[in-house]
Design a protein around this motif. Structure first.
Motif, PDB file in Angstrom:
ATOM      1  N   LEU A   1       0.823  -1.207   0.000  1.00  0.00           N
ATOM      2  CA  LEU A   1       0.000   0.000   0.000  1.00  0.00           C
ATOM      3  C   LEU A   1       0.859   1.260   0.000  1.00  0.00           C
ATOM      4  O   LEU A   1       0.569   2.223  -0.718  1.00  0.00           O
ATOM      5  CB  LEU A   1      -0.939  -0.004   1.206  1.00  0.00           C
ATOM      6  CG  LEU A   1      -1.886   1.179   1.327  1.00  0.00           C
ATOM      7  CD1 LEU A   1      -2.884   1.187   0.178  1.00  0.00           C
ATOM      8  CD2 LEU A   1      -2.603   1.143   2.658  1.00  0.00           C
ATOM      9  N   ALA A   2       1.931   1.259   0.780  1.00  0.00           N
ATOM     10  CA  ALA A   2       2.830   2.418   0.819  1.00  0.00           C
ATOM     11  C   ALA A   2       3.487   2.654  -0.537  1.00  0.00           C
ATOM     12  O   ALA A   2       3.611   3.804  -0.992  1.00  0.00           O
ATOM     13  CB  ALA A   2       3.888   2.229   1.900  1.00  0.00           C
ATOM     14  N   ILE A   3       3.894   1.588  -1.199  1.00  0.00           N
ATOM     15  CA  ILE A   3       4.508   1.724  -2.528  1.00  0.00           C
ATOM     16  C   ILE A   3       3.488   2.256  -3.533  1.00  0.00           C
ATOM     17  O   ILE A   3       3.792   3.133  -4.345  1.00  0.00           O
ATOM     18  CB  ILE A   3       5.094   0.369  -2.981  1.00  0.00           C
ATOM     19  CG1 ILE A   3       6.282  -0.006  -2.101  1.00  0.00           C
ATOM     20  CG2 ILE A   3       5.517   0.410  -4.444  1.00  0.00           C
ATOM     21  CD1 ILE A   3       6.767  -1.422  -2.294  1.00  0.00           C
ATOM     22  N   GLN A   4       2.262   1.760  -3.466  1.00  0.00           N
ATOM     23  CA  GLN A   4       1.211   2.224  -4.371  1.00  0.00           C
ATOM     24  C   GLN A   4       0.897   3.697  -4.156  1.00  0.00           C
ATOM     25  O   GLN A   4       0.748   4.456  -5.122  1.00  0.00           O
ATOM     26  CB  GLN A   4      -0.049   1.374  -4.184  1.00  0.00           C
ATOM     27  CG  GLN A   4       0.098  -0.040  -4.671  1.00  0.00           C
ATOM     28  CD  GLN A   4      -1.063  -0.909  -4.260  1.00  0.00           C
ATOM     29  OE1 GLN A   4      -1.827  -0.582  -3.358  1.00  0.00           O
ATOM     30  NE2 GLN A   4      -1.204  -2.057  -4.925  1.00  0.00           N
ATOM     31  N   VAL A   5       0.791   4.126  -2.908  1.00  0.00           N
ATOM     32  CA  VAL A   5       0.510   5.537  -2.617  1.00  0.00           C
ATOM     33  C   VAL A   5       1.671   6.411  -3.066  1.00  0.00           C
ATOM     34  O   VAL A   5       1.465   7.523  -3.582  1.00  0.00           O
ATOM     35  CB  VAL A   5       0.188   5.731  -1.122  1.00  0.00           C
ATOM     36  CG1 VAL A   5       0.124   7.201  -0.752  1.00  0.00           C
ATOM     37  CG2 VAL A   5      -1.119   5.048  -0.774  1.00  0.00           C
ATOM     38  N   PHE A   6       2.902   5.938  -2.912  1.00  0.00           N
ATOM     39  CA  PHE A   6       4.059   6.692  -3.386  1.00  0.00           C
ATOM     40  C   PHE A   6       3.985   6.906  -4.897  1.00  0.00           C
ATOM     41  O   PHE A   6       4.172   8.024  -5.378  1.00  0.00           O
ATOM     42  CB  PHE A   6       5.355   5.956  -3.014  1.00  0.00           C
ATOM     43  CG  PHE A   6       6.580   6.550  -3.653  1.00  0.00           C
ATOM     44  CD1 PHE A   6       7.109   7.733  -3.177  1.00  0.00           C
ATOM     45  CD2 PHE A   6       7.176   5.934  -4.736  1.00  0.00           C
ATOM     46  CE1 PHE A   6       8.232   8.293  -3.772  1.00  0.00           C
ATOM     47  CE2 PHE A   6       8.297   6.481  -5.336  1.00  0.00           C
ATOM     48  CZ  PHE A   6       8.825   7.658  -4.848  1.00  0.00           C
ATOM     49  N   PHE A   7       3.702   5.829  -5.646  1.00  0.00           N
ATOM     50  CA  PHE A   7       3.593   5.964  -7.097  1.00  0.00           C
ATOM     51  C   PHE A   7       2.424   6.869  -7.485  1.00  0.00           C
ATOM     52  O   PHE A   7       2.519   7.633  -8.453  1.00  0.00           O
ATOM     53  CB  PHE A   7       3.440   4.599  -7.766  1.00  0.00           C
ATOM     54  CG  PHE A   7       4.722   3.839  -7.880  1.00  0.00           C
ATOM     55  CD1 PHE A   7       5.869   4.426  -8.379  1.00  0.00           C
ATOM     56  CD2 PHE A   7       4.792   2.514  -7.483  1.00  0.00           C
ATOM     57  CE1 PHE A   7       7.055   3.727  -8.474  1.00  0.00           C
ATOM     58  CE2 PHE A   7       5.972   1.799  -7.574  1.00  0.00           C
ATOM     59  CZ  PHE A   7       7.110   2.407  -8.074  1.00  0.00           C
ATOM     60  N   ALA A   8       1.328   6.814  -6.745  1.00  0.00           N
ATOM     61  CA  ALA A   8       0.190   7.688  -7.037  1.00  0.00           C
ATOM     62  C   ALA A   8       0.550   9.145  -6.778  1.00  0.00           C
ATOM     63  O   ALA A   8       0.183  10.030  -7.568  1.00  0.00           O
ATOM     64  CB  ALA A   8      -1.021   7.280  -6.197  1.00  0.00           C
ATOM     65  N   ALA A   9       1.246   9.421  -5.700  1.00  0.00           N
ATOM     66  CA  ALA A   9       1.643  10.803  -5.395  1.00  0.00           C
ATOM     67  C   ALA A   9       2.590  11.347  -6.457  1.00  0.00           C
ATOM     68  O   ALA A   9       2.458  12.496  -6.891  1.00  0.00           O
ATOM     69  CB  ALA A   9       2.288  10.864  -4.013  1.00  0.00           C
ATOM     70  N   VAL A  10       3.527  10.514  -6.891  1.00  0.00           N
ATOM     71  CA  VAL A  10       4.457  10.951  -7.946  1.00  0.00           C
ATOM     72  C   VAL A  10       3.696  11.188  -9.250  1.00  0.00           C
ATOM     73  O   VAL A  10       3.898  12.198  -9.930  1.00  0.00           O
ATOM     74  CB  VAL A  10       5.586   9.909  -8.133  1.00  0.00           C
ATOM     75  CG1 VAL A  10       6.390  10.188  -9.390  1.00  0.00           C
ATOM     76  CG2 VAL A  10       6.493   9.907  -6.921  1.00  0.00           C
ATOM     77  N   GLY A  11       2.796  10.270  -9.599  1.00  0.00           N
ATOM     78  CA  GLY A  11       2.023  10.426 -10.834  1.00  0.00           C
ATOM     79  C   GLY A  11       1.110  11.637 -10.807  1.00  0.00           C
ATOM     80  O   GLY A  11       1.009  12.376 -11.793  1.00  0.00           O
ATOM     81  N   ILE A  12       0.464  11.891  -9.692  1.00  0.00           N
ATOM     82  CA  ILE A  12      -0.419  13.051  -9.583  1.00  0.00           C
ATOM     83  C   ILE A  12       0.392  14.336  -9.595  1.00  0.00           C
ATOM     84  O   ILE A  12      -0.006  15.329 -10.195  1.00  0.00           O
ATOM     85  CB  ILE A  12      -1.300  12.927  -8.328  1.00  0.00           C
ATOM     86  CG1 ILE A  12      -2.327  11.822  -8.549  1.00  0.00           C
ATOM     87  CG2 ILE A  12      -1.990  14.234  -7.997  1.00  0.00           C
ATOM     88  CD1 ILE A  12      -3.115  11.444  -7.330  1.00  0.00           C
ATOM     89  N   GLY A  13       1.553  14.313  -8.957  1.00  0.00           N
ATOM     90  CA  GLY A  13       2.420  15.490  -9.002  1.00  0.00           C
ATOM     91  C   GLY A  13       2.885  15.800 -10.414  1.00  0.00           C
ATOM     92  O   GLY A  13       2.895  16.954 -10.836  1.00  0.00           O
ATOM     93  N   LEU A  14       3.263  14.778 -11.158  1.00  0.00           N
ATOM     94  CA  LEU A  14       3.686  14.991 -12.557  1.00  0.00           C
ATOM     95  C   LEU A  14       2.524  15.471 -13.422  1.00  0.00           C
ATOM     96  O   LEU A  14       2.688  16.372 -14.246  1.00  0.00           O
ATOM     97  CB  LEU A  14       4.271  13.699 -13.131  1.00  0.00           C
ATOM     98  CG  LEU A  14       5.633  13.284 -12.602  1.00  0.00           C
ATOM     99  CD1 LEU A  14       6.010  11.909 -13.131  1.00  0.00           C
ATOM    100  CD2 LEU A  14       6.685  14.307 -12.990  1.00  0.00           C
TER     101      LEU A  14
END
Length: 117
Positions: A73-86
């Motif tokens: 879950l932590a890895i998924q949220v990290f990728f989501a935060a990076v994707g939303i930021g981009l």
């Protein structure tokens, strides 16, 4: 990664996308549908990375028939935060927003009032 992981990633992707938006400070300029797509992509990518690093079986929580890994879950949220930021950076530019380019200012001759006699 099993076919069930893909089907589970679709509804979980919405939750992951929302969590990714909550992690980032400030207001995001992207819509709900883009957040959902980024969340699904982050859920799939996070699941794949967690399986490659062998973190998918660590810190597992089971509630009824549902189980998840906190690391995954932590890895998924990290990728989501990076994707939303981009995505937010790409949609925030003047080029993406459709804002017209500023025009050059030209000096105009000032009108003078006719002299009154």
């Amino acid at each position: 990664m099993h076919i069930n992981d893909f089907w589970v990633a679709i509804p979980i992707g919405l939750l992951i996308g929302v969590l990714g938006r909550l992690v980032l400070p400030g207001k995001q300029a992207i819509g709900v549908f883009v957040t959902f797509l980024i969340g699904v992509g982050a859920a799939l990518l996070g699941t794949l990375v967690a399986e490659l690093v062998n973190l998918d079986d660590k810190a597992v929580v089971k509630v009824w028939k549902i189980q998840w890994s906190w690391w995954e879950l932590a890895i998924q949220v990290f990728f989501a935060a990076v994707g939303i930021g981009l995505a937010n950076m790409l949609t925030y530019t003047k080029l993406a927003s459709g804002a017209p380019r500023p025009r050059k200012r030209t000096t105009r001759k000032r009108r003078t009032k006719p002299a009154e006699d």
